[in-house]
Design a protein around this motif. Sequence first.
Motif, mmCIF file in Angstrom:
data_model
loop_
_atom_site.group_PDB
_atom_site.id
_atom_site.type_symbol
_atom_site.label_atom_id
_atom_site.label_comp_id
_atom_site.label_asym_id
_atom_site.label_seq_id
_atom_site.Cartn_x
_atom_site.Cartn_y
_atom_site.Cartn_z
ATOM 1 N N TYR A 232 -2.737 6.390 -0.619
ATOM 2 C CA TYR A 232 -2.343 5.654 0.575
ATOM 3 C C TYR A 232 -1.378 6.438 1.460
ATOM 4 O O TYR A 232 -1.455 6.378 2.673
ATOM 5 N N SER B 156 4.152 8.948 8.749
ATOM 6 C CA SER B 156 4.222 7.616 8.134
ATOM 7 C C SER B 156 4.489 6.512 9.147
ATOM 8 O O SER B 156 4.473 5.331 8.794
ATOM 9 N N THR B 157 4.788 6.910 10.363
ATOM 10 C CA THR B 157 5.049 5.921 11.404
ATOM 11 C C THR B 157 3.817 5.024 11.567
ATOM 12 O O THR B 157 2.688 5.506 11.681
ATOM 13 N N LEU B 158 4.075 3.728 11.562
ATOM 14 C CA LEU B 158 2.948 2.786 11.616
ATOM 15 C C LEU B 158 2.302 2.770 12.998
ATOM 16 O O LEU B 158 2.950 3.056 14.005
ATOM 17 N N THR B 159 1.027 2.424 13.012
ATOM 18 C CA THR B 159 0.297 2.353 14.275
ATOM 19 C C THR B 159 -0.113 0.901 14.556
ATOM 20 O O THR B 159 -0.226 0.092 13.637
ATOM 21 N N PHE C 219 -4.122 5.422 6.600
ATOM 22 C CA PHE C 219 -4.468 4.739 7.853
ATOM 23 C C PHE C 219 -4.610 5.699 9.031
ATOM 24 O O PHE C 219 -5.160 5.330 10.066
ATOM 25 N N ARG C 220 -4.156 6.936 8.901
ATOM 26 C CA ARG C 220 -4.419 7.927 9.954
ATOM 27 C C ARG C 220 -5.583 8.849 9.581
ATOM 28 O O ARG C 220 -6.193 9.464 10.437
ATOM 29 N N GLN D 143 0.833 -1.201 0.000
ATOM 30 C CA GLN D 143 0.000 0.000 0.000
ATOM 31 C C GLN D 143 0.873 1.259 0.000
ATOM 32 O O GLN D 143 0.604 2.208 -0.731
ATOM 33 N N GLU E 102 -3.287 -0.009 12.640
ATOM 34 C CA GLU E 102 -3.119 -0.370 11.238
ATOM 35 C C GLU E 102 -2.497 -1.763 11.115
ATOM 36 O O GLU E 102 -2.919 -2.569 10.279
ATOM 37 N N ARG F 136 -5.174 -4.246 11.868
ATOM 38 C CA ARG F 136 -6.150 -4.318 10.790
ATOM 39 C C ARG F 136 -5.634 -5.201 9.654
ATOM 40 O O ARG F 136 -6.337 -6.090 9.170
ATOM 41 N N VAL G 54 1.682 9.388 2.768
ATOM 42 C CA VAL G 54 1.993 10.774 3.079
ATOM 43 C C VAL G 54 2.740 11.406 1.911
ATOM 44 O O VAL G 54 3.542 10.755 1.252
#
Lengths: 560, 174
Positions: free
Chosen positions: B156, A279-282, B167-168, A151, A285, A288, B158
């Motif tokens: 998708y 862009s730091t992943l959570t 996702f944010r 993605q 996410e 999910r 930034v």
Amino acid sequence: MYRYDTYDQRIIDERVAQFRDQTRRYLAGELSDDEFRPLRLQNGLYIQRHAPMLRVAIPYGLLSSRQLRKLAEIARRYDHGYGHFTTRQNIQYNWPKLEDVPEILAELATVQMHAIQTSGNCIRNITSDPFAGVAGDERIDPRPWCEILRQWSTFHPEFAYLPRKFKIAVNGADHDRAVIQAHDIGLELVRNDAGETGFRVLVGGGLGRTPIIGEQIADFVPWRDILTYCEAILRVYNRFGRRDNMYKARIKILVKALGIDAFREQVEAEWVHLRGGPSTLTEVELERVAAHFIDPDYVTLPGDDLGHRRHLAESKAYAAWVKRNVRAHKQPGYAIVTLSTKHAKVAPGDVTAEQMVHIAEWADAWSFGELRITHEQNVVLADVRQSDLYALWQQAREAGLASPNIGLLTDIIACPGGDFCNLANAKSIPIANAIQARFDDLDYLHDIGGIEINISGCMNACGHHHVGHIGILGVDKNGAEFYQVTLGGSQGNNTTLGKVIGPSFGAADMPDVITQIIETYVAERNEDERFIDTVRRTGIEPFKTRVYADRQPNRKVANA
Amino acid sequence: MPKLIRNRQIVEDARPVVILEEGETAATIALPEGGAIVPLAVWQARRDELLAHGCFGVWLAGDQEPRDLADDLAQLQTIAIHFPKFADGRGYSLATLLRSRFGYRGELRAIGEVLRDQFNYLVRCGFDALQPAEGRYTDTQLLAALGSIADFSEPYQVSAAVPDPLFRRVRRAA
Ligand code: SF4
């Protein structure tokens, strides 16, 4: 496997609309060939020898039976009834018409598929372990990470026009089946001392004209930071990679020119600004995405199925197939099956529409409706009950997909070569088929054991010849097709590049040359020693001596 | 008069893009009345003169360093980035740096080989002005090309113009 939500679907639908309009403008003369080329390449479309070639993405090799049925339908309707699985886990059609491609992409979008970034100077399809999620030696499942990276890299606006193509592979198992050392970025999932998930990052690997093994740039990047870290690498490459010479444009050349330490410094300097950013992943996410890759509903089974045992004892042919094509599964009572596309009558990786439909049926009946494509151009059914193996084998045999040769000499990797590819120096497929025909004695094949032959039709190394135990490279000698042979390459945790044994050979000589190499191995090997280990121990000398004993060297060694 | 797209509108801008031809130097090249977009070297050599004159922009080539403009950003109304070929993607990183790293707020213009099929990526990387080569598009084509800016509506990742990843930004169903 991952299922699209409305956002994923919208993005690929918008892509179809975009490419439909681009194709229309190209055909109307509003876009020049040069302007259209990168656009079509980023949709997997090449202009080839006979017709355009369309490369459809199979993200990290995973397919559902429904998707495979759609691929079969496309093969029938728009192609000559077959498709070709590639070493990067994608599928290629060799005969579509340019005007049909927007429609093919629209068809693909109905089953959550596309041809996005399967070619061109951009981040390509992410590849991974075909046994992800089911292998016993897996530390961390790579699939959620592949999807997150898919993605992130899909239509990344900053990195769509890189100096050259860019390939990322992810491995999460002890044994590396994703060849991460031969990728622009190789990611190995690891845990640190505190038990946290992260990545060991390799950079600058790649085959092609200048084969180079990737070097470690970071020993541990925490999982949250992996996108920003990749972004930092890509930005340094996008700005400073060479654009004056396409043969020197891969990131490996930049890394070599700067040295890994200086390159790392530049990346870290960039990363300081990106790390911790949006862009730091959570967790949310990650959860999910990971929820799409939980285990299917396995039933509790005995580790050893009695019917399967009985068939093994009664049928030598079945036992031979199980020995080579069936692997242990992490779940008791289940097995991982590899269906071989390799035998002397077809090009390695070619599968007909009928075969695709069969595979889809088997996947539905016996493997939770999913399958995988391997780097070796075969098909995996990853979750088959032991008790179903015999029935599957019988049907696969009927369909020509049960050659018991996985990992053996006839399980040859080959690129499409001169039969289809414009860039080729020489054909690949007839060489593969001639070798397969020569080695048709199964007992002998099993006796000589695991041997990987990789064939590329030119320097671009799509057949990964450098990392074949025996590598075969098509070369052009005054307009004639010749083949250069390397020995001692290997993929996996200790990827090595093969060494050229000497002057190249004509096509007709190739089966003999391979025979002589194998005879040398049989004569030299210590008990139970694998081919690659013998080559490593003795070096290439004995092989060279034998192969050239009754041949006149007539040419200086190219690229030795 | 050269046409360009600024903030999704077609506008005209008479200011030429000055290029240093062989034999010309930054110190001596004649500057057009009424403003121009000048190479970085001219800006560096004749900053005060240009500031007094007003109406000047500076353009960067792909191999130049956006950091060299970091201290001047407040005084610049236009920074252009030159794409020698549309497939030369360095400009996307330069634009990203100017916007995201150095906080440039003025006009950021893509010049050179600028084509509609890259508009969406260019805008997402922070360009708010797109100037295709003169004559590349007819007026009708340029109008149609505006549509390409919106090729992808919910990206998708930034980028300079999209501060949060999908996702944010949205709640995605599991
Ligand atoms: S290795 Fe060469 S011949 Fe083979 S597919 Fe790649 S480019 Fe074509």
